[in-house]
Enzyme design. Structure first.
Site, PDB file in Angstrom:
ATOM      1  CB  ILE A 552       4.594  -9.423   1.099  1.00  0.00           C
ATOM      2  CG1 ILE A 552       3.307  -8.763   0.600  1.00  0.00           C
ATOM      3  CG2 ILE A 552       4.804 -10.758   0.437  1.00  0.00           C
ATOM      4  CD1 ILE A 552       3.301  -8.506  -0.902  1.00  0.00           C
ATOM      5  N   GLY A 553       3.724  -7.854   4.169  1.00  0.00           N
ATOM      6  CA  GLY A 553       3.768  -6.564   4.836  1.00  0.00           C
ATOM      7  C   GLY A 553       2.606  -6.406   5.787  1.00  0.00           C
ATOM      8  N   GLY A 555       0.689  -3.197   8.599  1.00  0.00           N
ATOM      9  CA  GLY A 555       0.689  -1.830   9.080  1.00  0.00           C
ATOM     10  C   GLY A 555      -0.389  -1.623  10.107  1.00  0.00           C
ATOM     11  N   GLY A 556      -0.623  -0.369  10.457  1.00  0.00           N
ATOM     12  CA  GLY A 556      -1.566  -0.069  11.507  1.00  0.00           C
ATOM     13  C   GLY A 556      -2.979  -0.519  11.201  1.00  0.00           C
ATOM     14  CG  PHE A 557      -5.322   1.631   9.925  1.00  0.00           C
ATOM     15  CD1 PHE A 557      -5.657   1.528  11.267  1.00  0.00           C
ATOM     16  CD2 PHE A 557      -4.860   2.837   9.442  1.00  0.00           C
ATOM     17  CE1 PHE A 557      -5.558   2.616  12.094  1.00  0.00           C
ATOM     18  CE2 PHE A 557      -4.752   3.928  10.273  1.00  0.00           C
ATOM     19  CZ  PHE A 557      -5.093   3.829  11.609  1.00  0.00           C
ATOM     20  N   GLY A 558      -3.837  -2.684   8.326  1.00  0.00           N
ATOM     21  CA  GLY A 558      -4.002  -3.744   7.358  1.00  0.00           C
ATOM     22  C   GLY A 558      -2.774  -4.599   7.180  1.00  0.00           C
ATOM     23  CB  VAL A 560       0.454  -6.302   2.147  1.00  0.00           C
ATOM     24  CG1 VAL A 560       0.497  -6.392   0.625  1.00  0.00           C
ATOM     25  CG2 VAL A 560       0.101  -4.886   2.570  1.00  0.00           C
ATOM     26  CE  LYS A 574      -2.231  -1.513   2.084  1.00  0.00           C
ATOM     27  NZ  LYS A 574      -1.370  -1.837   3.228  1.00  0.00           N
ATOM     28  CG  ASP A 670       2.617   5.938   7.236  1.00  0.00           C
ATOM     29  OD1 ASP A 670       3.564   6.329   7.953  1.00  0.00           O
ATOM     30  OD2 ASP A 670       2.194   4.772   7.255  1.00  0.00           O
TER      31      ASP A 670
END
Length: 869
Positions: A552-553, A555-558, A560, A574, A670
């Site tokens: 569902i998502g 980002g730069g480090f993970g 979700v 996450k 962020d």
């Protein structure tokens, strides 16, 4: 004169109501033999009650009256009725235990006992109740007193049973000297008052009317249910309870409309529980032997239940016996390392361990001569009393809490609450049942329980063996075995020692695994960190997410994933990238800080996993996703202006809390629409706050120059200016402009929107900035408010930006709007031109990249640089 006539002679003439039953007249039969006459005479002398049946009286009897079940056997022990026959006084047995007799007042139609005199000393069928001028008493055939009224100031003239069910003793002036309503048992009826400081006490069981372990106490502020002195429910917790005033409670009463706690004037309502209107007034409240308070109405020969508390079976303190764990649906199990006992409750599996007894003269001090161990109860469990008592100590670690218990012979176990700053709760004197609390949102989250156990000096567990026992074997061998067998014996001893060591190691491993449940927990219990939320193991989260099925998502480090825990609650899991993650202790220290932050506009951290090199966070799930999907998505309903303002305000409040109101100041780093999540009714919550602190120094150094997302980066990231919470203010200003427009600030094919907003502000043309989909459903002054706040937030100079608390004040209207400083916004003109040039380059080469010019301000990196979402 017959027995019934003797009894009735003491009753006033206007109060006599004779009801004869099966009288056996004495008729001499001269023609009968001597033997038959002698037999009949014996019966007449020794069994007079067989000869005469006593009468039932209405309303009142006078002194020198005696009654027993045997004497009134034809009337089921009943000897007195209220005026209309609603209640009766009798000496009778219970339905379940008919051989135990009690002097009781009973509601006739429902056969419900509302009061009992000798509940702790049952009568036999021949034991007698006596009414004298000095009062009432119950004695057995040997003359031993079983119960009596207290000494009275005047002589008793009559005993009366009122139509309310109140049994009273009056003097010659008809003044009440004693009444049963002042000595309640386990029941309250309409018209009865229970003063503050008095209580109802449950029976042991339906068969045994002796006083049990449950008590309903009326206090000066509430009504509480207690088990052995420990509170487990309050009347104010009932869903239908209303608090009308803050005055002191004088008494509890019940009428045809409900249950009330009233002040001393008898009319001021402190707390009320409104029930269905029952004009007949036949309503009975009872504290049952199961520990529940029930209120029922009796209508047309049927019971109608109106209140039952606690509703949840698991909130009953002894529902599963000692240390039994009550799970959803009322099922009972034992904690890890415990097993069911035949007598009920749970006991340690390890036979070398025993549960201590609370302090008394024989045991006091004996515990201190024994080694003490603590058996963990596992996660997601709590104790009923913890929510109603204050911890004995705050700010202590787990070992200190255990030491407090070890030094207290009354202490039988502890609960230690990480989320409440190291709160220590002692379980003293008695231990009831434990209850399962999956994903609790109150203080019990992070509260771990341990049961104290004594290590026996002799037992089956080799760990408990002492040196004398180990030495006894070779010494005996040397005495009893000839010298020629010594070497054989030595070999046997060596093998025995090796076997013992192996068994000890295996058992130690089993104990450790049973206590900690997972390798991750074992790794974490070697150090103490207050405030840690629930710990999950990796396999549990893999099952919850169906092997990471629904993303569902990212980002730069993970990344979700959506997950569903065993209790059916939905969460967001996450996965933090494993490269360069912190050590466990450092990671958990930051998790404890993040987990302790609770605010309505911040996504709650529900748990974590730190297993091997894996790092995962279990977060509150927001079912409407992130703001970017709602604000920018095609085909989604258009956000109305009022909704946009609420989102802006909720986000500002969350950031203001992080910056200045929580114990540990946190800079988000962020802030962007992807990290602003929405729930039902557009409830706003910020996610990913504090995430950057979970990275190791090696990983974090890569983002010393830039940490954030392109389009939201503050200019100071590219200069030597110190980083402060004003970088979040800048990012928030950029988000606020996107909320106004409904599109990305850097949408291709359009002018750079922050520059356009600045130009329209200079020209006071605010309506040109609104999302065109709103179609004139917003006024110019409403747009101006948000635009001016946004431009103040994106000042190039951090000192000119408002604090987030100031932004909240401007949005709420408590502070005057700031005036954007044009000299600190001119960088937008330079950047706007560069943006147009870069957009043309991107359109020509088909690449979604921007070139970073270090000498320029607020340019965009060639890749998105962000913390994990």
């Amino acid at each position: 004169m017959g027995e019934s006539e003797a009894s009735s002679s003491s009753v006033h003439p206007h109060q006599r109501h004779f009801t004869w039953r099966k009288s056996i007249p004495f008729i001499p039969f001269l023609y009968m033999g001597f033997s038959l006459f002698f037999s009949f005479l014996s019966c007449a002398v020794f069994l007079p009650s067989f000869a005469f049946s006593a009468a039932i009286f209405t309303h009142s009897v006078s002194p020198n009256f005696t009654a027993s079940n045997f004497r009134f056997i034809d009337n089921a022990g009943t000897f007195l009725l209220s005026q209309n026959g609603t209640f009766k006084a009798s000496i009778s047995g219970t339905n379940i235990q008919p051989s135990s007799y009690y002097f009781s007042v009973t509601h006739v139609a429902s056969n419900s006992i509302i009061w009992s005199a000798n509940r702790n000393a049952a009568m036999s069928d021949s034991d007698e109740l006596s009414l004298t001028v000095n009062g009432l008493s119950v004695a057995n055939q040997a003359g031993k007193l079983l119960w009596s009224t207290p000494p009275l100031n005047y002589k008793v003239a009559a005993m009366q049973l009122l139509e309310t069910g109140n049994l009273v003793l009056v003097d010659a002036r008809n003044v009440t000297m004693w009444e049963s309503f002042e000595y309640p048992t386990d029941t309250i009826v309409v018209g009865q008052r229970i003063p503050a400081g008095k209580s109802l006490q449950s029976a042991v069981s339906e068969a045994d009317m002796s006083v049990g372990d449950y008590r309903l106490e009326v206090t000066d502020g509430d009504v509480v249910l207690q088990w052995k002195g420990m509170t487990y429910w309050k009347l104010s917790m009932d869903a239908n309870a209303y608090k009308d005033s803050n005055g002191d409670v004088s008494f509890m009463a019940m009428n045809a409309t409900g249950l009330y706690l009233l002040g001393s004037d008898g009319s001021t309502v402190v707390i009320q529980v409104v029930l269905s209107n029952n004009p007949s007034g036949v309503r009975i409240g009872k504290l049952g032997s199961d520990g529940r308070l029930t209120i029922t109405s009796f209508t047309d020969s049927n019971w109608v239940q109106e209140l039952k508390e606690p509703v949840d079976d698991c909130r009953i303190p002894f529902i599963c016996g000692e240390i039994g764990v009550c799970t959803m649906g009322g099922a009972c199990t034992c904690p890890p390392r415990f097993h069911n006992e035949m007598s009920g409750g749970c006991a340690p599996m390890d036979s070398s361990l025993s549960l201590p007894q609370a302090c008394n003269e024989s045991t006091n001090g004996s515990q201190f001569n024994s080694s003490v161990s603590y058996l963990g109860l596992g996660y997601d469990v709590d104790y009923f009393a913890n929510d109603f008592t204050e911890p004995v100590r705050r700010g202590v670690n787990l070992l200190s809490c255990q030491d407090l218990c070890s030094q207290n012979c009354s202490c039988l176990g502890i609960f230690h609450g990480n989320s409440s700053g190291g709160s220590c709760y002692l379980l003293e004197n008695n231990i009831g049942s434990i209850f399962f609390t999956p994903n609790s949102t109150n203080d019990s989250l992070g509260r771990l329980g341990y049961i104290k156990a004594l290590v026996n000096s002799s037992g089956e567990d080799p760990i408990g063996e002492n040196k004398n026992k180990k030495q006894s074997f070779p010494i005996v061998g040397l005495v009893l075995i000839p010298a020629s067998g010594f070497f054989l014996l030595a070999t046997i001893v060596v093998l025995a020692i090796l076997w013992w060591r192996k068994s000890r190691l295996s058992k130690a491993r089993a104990v450790k695994m049973g206590r900690l449940h997972s390798s991750s927990s074992a790794e974490l219990e070697i150090f103490y960190i207050p405030g840690l939320p629930r710990r999950f193991n990796y396999e549990e989260l893999a099952i919850a997410t169906e092997n990471w099925k629904t993303q569902i998502g990212s980002g730069g480090f993970g990344t979700v994933y959506k997950g569903t825990l065993s209790d059916k609650s939905v969460v967001a899991v996450k996965k933090i990238s494993s490269s360069g993650v912190q050590g466990k202790k450092e990671f958990c220290t930051e998790i404890a800080i993040i987990g302790s932050i609770h605010h309505v506009n911040l996504v709650r951290l529900k748990g974590f996993c730190a297993q091997g090199g894996k790092r995962l966070l279990v977060l509150e799930y927001m079912n409407r996703g992130s703001l970017d999907r709602t604000l920018f998505g095609n085909g989604t309903p258009v956000l109305e202006w009022r909704e946009r303002v609420e989102i802006a305000l909720g986000t500002a409040r969350g950031l203001a809390y992080l910056h200045g109101e929580c114990e540990h100041k946190i800079i988000h780093c962020d802030v962007k629409p992807e990290n602003i999540l929405l729930h039902d009714d557009l409830q706003v919550k910020i996610s990913d706050f504090g995430i950057s602190k979970l990275l190791s120094p090696e990983q974090s150094i890569l983002f010393t120059t830039l940490r954030g997302t392109r389009g939201y980066l503050a200019p100071e990231w590219l200069t030597s200016t110190a980083i402060s919470d004003k970088i979040d203010v800048y990012s928030y200003g950029m988000v606020l402009l996107e909320i106004v427009r409904g599109r990305r600030n850097n949408s291709n094919g359009e002018i750079y929107f922050p520059l356009f907003a600045l130009e329209m502000h200079e020209q006071r043309k605010y309506l040109d900035l609104a999302d065109p989909r709103l179609e004139e459903r917003v006024r110019s002054e409403e747009i101006e408010k948000l635009v001016r706040i946004a431009l103040c937030c994106v000042h190039e100079e951090p000192a000119l930006r408002p604090a987030m608390a100031g932004v909240v004040g401007m949005l709420e209207g408590g502070l005057a709007l700031g005036e954007p400083r044009l000299e600190s916004l001119n960088y937008l003109r330079s950047y706007g031109g560069r943006f147009t040039e870069m957009s043309t380059m991107e359109g020509s080469n088909g690449q979604n990249e921007f070139v970073l010019f270090p000498e320029s301000l607020a340019y965009i990196s060639s890749q998105q640089v962000s913390g994990p979402r």
